[in-house]
Design an enzyme around this catalytic site. Structure first.
Site, short mmCIF file in Angstrom:
data_model
loop_
_atom_site.label_atom_id
_atom_site.label_comp_id
_atom_site.label_asym_id
_atom_site.label_seq_id
_atom_site.Cartn_x
_atom_site.Cartn_y
_atom_site.Cartn_z
N LYS A 155 -71.32 -54.94 -65.96
CA LYS A 155 -70.96 -53.55 -66.24
C LYS A 155 -70.39 -53.49 -67.65
CE LYS A 155 -68.10 -49.77 -64.43
NZ LYS A 155 -67.15 -49.35 -63.37
N SER A 211 -68.43 -45.33 -60.64
CA SER A 211 -68.84 -45.36 -62.04
C SER A 211 -69.78 -46.52 -62.37
CB SER A 211 -67.59 -45.46 -62.94
OG SER A 211 -66.88 -46.66 -62.69
N SER A 268 -65.67 -47.33 -57.15
CA SER A 268 -66.76 -47.43 -58.13
C SER A 268 -67.68 -48.62 -57.96
CB SER A 268 -66.18 -47.44 -59.56
OG SER A 268 -65.65 -46.18 -59.89
#
Length: 490
Positions: free
Chosen positions: A76, A151, A175
């Protein structure tokens, strides 16, 4: 090889059926071919990946391979990666190249994993749909008109489409778990403090925690084992003995492998607000757990409905402090024209931050301001303690807590963009877990309308990650939801 588990990939690499370079190239070529329709990646590091793959092949040849040596993965884009763009999904950091590695990145490099690049995300991890990214929304591989969740939507989409076998993520209010549910993969957020936050760009420091994505609980267990560990550079990192989260997964199959496991069902998670198709899939999955020997008991989390208002006081308050460092002076976006230092600060931040980030900074600054701190921030912290106490009371009568991960399946891009409250409600089942600092896992448990994935969430007591992974693994041994792939992954 595309759909192989980590165990199968390890066996193929060790048997020289495929080299690390060939495996990395296989996935890099898939990214090049498919990611234009998914936007799961912000940066693809082909040269760095192939260099790491060659080093992995040398380790394998020398008999020095670990479980992840030569295994491709993605990070990420919230994790700092030395010499590689680290954008956090923001214009503010669109050109920022980190001078150092996050602790998680360093651990996985040491393990010999091969990073293929950095995945898309909501700006500064603020969002539930990946629509807040400066680089455009990531798309759900099951239906590219829909969101992948957020997210960590890019990591989830990449694993679901088999652009990578595994990926890292972060979870502040759901997330990792929510995008895992919406894309049909497995995702785990460990106990707060198990994974170091050093080099992980901060959103809400008391809630942020690194996590893992994989097709299965077994894959997540291997990745989390490599990510976890004490780091003195993170003051919230917990000093605990190293743990192999796969240790319970190799037990021989039994007719009722979960006999004795008590699953608590919070009445607050099964009331109004859950879509009918999600309810049907979750209840069918719970029947599957009962068939494996588990028993279900009713529990209550009376303050769970207050988790969202508490979170949206605490998290923005911490964000307003954490994001004050982005001023255009030392790094990040700087306005092209300004008259003085104050205007440089204001224009750089106004241009560099997106709308949702600005909204949360404003809320956070407000609740911390003189005259409102006691009324908002302190009250939210009191609610946080009550929520944690509710979980402890519930877990006194059960081993794990189960329920839906998300109240709905993935929605269409733009559907909730103009309604922040509806967007925030998509995390209604996950946020309380972060407030309590507990481990949580989501695994695929069926499909809803339109053949969109549904996830089941398992929550355990502190440091019970191995128990959650074992329960999910036994369910996955008896089902095939985690083996289903979107058409784009064929």
């Amino acid at each position: 090889m595309i759909n192989a588990s980590l165990t199968e990939l390890r066996a193929a690499l060790d048997a020289r059926k495929i080299s690390s370079v060939e495996l990395a190239t296989l996935f890099l070529d898939r990214i090049e071919r498919l990611d234009a329709s998914l936007n799961a990646f912000i940066t693809v590091d082909r040269d760095g990946a192939l260099e790491a793959a060659r080093a992995a092949d040398a380790r394998i040849a020398a008999g020095d391979a670990g479980p992840l040596t030569g295994i491709p993965l993605a990070h990420k884009d919230v994790f700092c990666t030395e010499g590689v763009l680290t954008t956090c999904g923001s214009k503010m950091l669109a050109n920022f190249v980190s001078p150092y590695d996050a602790h998680v990145v360093s651990l996985l490099k040491t393990a010999g994993a091969v990073s293929l690049g950095k995945t898309n995300m909501d700006e500064f991890a603020m969002g539930s749909s990946n629509e807040n990214s400066h680089f455009g929304p990531a798309k759900n591989p099951w239906d590219t008109t829909r969101i992948p969740g957020g997210s960590s939507g890019g990591s989830a989409a990449a694993v679901a489409a088999r652009l990578v076998p595994i990926a890292t993520g972060t979870d502040t209010g759901g997330s990792v778990r929510q995008p895992a549910a919406l894309t049909g993969v497995t995702g785990i957020k460990p106990t707060y403090g198990v994974v170091s936050r050093y080099g992980m760009i901060a959103y809400a420091s008391s809630l942020d925690q690194g996590g893992a994505f994989g097709a299965s609980a077994a894959d997540c267990a291997q990745l989390l084992t490599a990510m976890a560990g004490f780091d003195p550079r993170d003051s919230t990192s917990l000093e605990r003995p190293a743990e192999d989260y796969s240790r319970e997964l190799a037990a021989p199959a039994a007719a009722r492998p979960l006999a004795g496991l008590r699953i608590g069902l919070p009445k607050e998670f099964f009331g109004a607000g859950m879509a009918d198709d999600v309810r049907a899939a979750v209840e069918a999955a719970l029947d599957g757990y009962r068939a494996l020997g588990a028993t279900t008991v009713d529990v209550s989390l009376p303050n769970a409905q207050l988790a969202i208002p508490a979170y949206y006081v605490i998290a923005p308050a911490e964000a307003s402090s954490n994001l004050s460092r982005f001023d255009g002076v030392r790094y990040g976006h700087r306005a092209a024209e300004y008259r003085d230092l104050a205007e440089m600060y204001s224009k750089s931040r106004a241009e560099g931050f997106g709308a949702e980030v600005k909204r949360r900074i404003l809320v956070g600054t407000y609740v911390l301001s003189h005259g409102y701190y006691d009324a908002y921030y302190l009250q939210a912290q009191k609610l946080r303690r009550l929520i944690a106490q509710d979980f402890q009371a519930a877990l006194a009568g059960c081993d794990v807590i189960a329920g839906p991960t998300s109240p709905t399946t993935a929605w269409t891009i733009g559907e909730k963009s103009d309604d922040p409250v509806q967007m925030y409600l998509s995390d209604i089942y996950t946020i309380a877990v972060n407030l309590a600092g507990l481990p949580g896992l989501s695994h695929p448990c069926g499909f809803g309308a339109g053949e969109l994935p549904v996830g089941l969430q398992l929550v355990g007591d502190y440091f019970s990650e191995a128990r959650l992974l074992n329960a999910a693994h036994r369910f996955q041994q008896a089902s095939d939801w985690h083996l289903r792939r979107p058409a784009i992954a064929a």
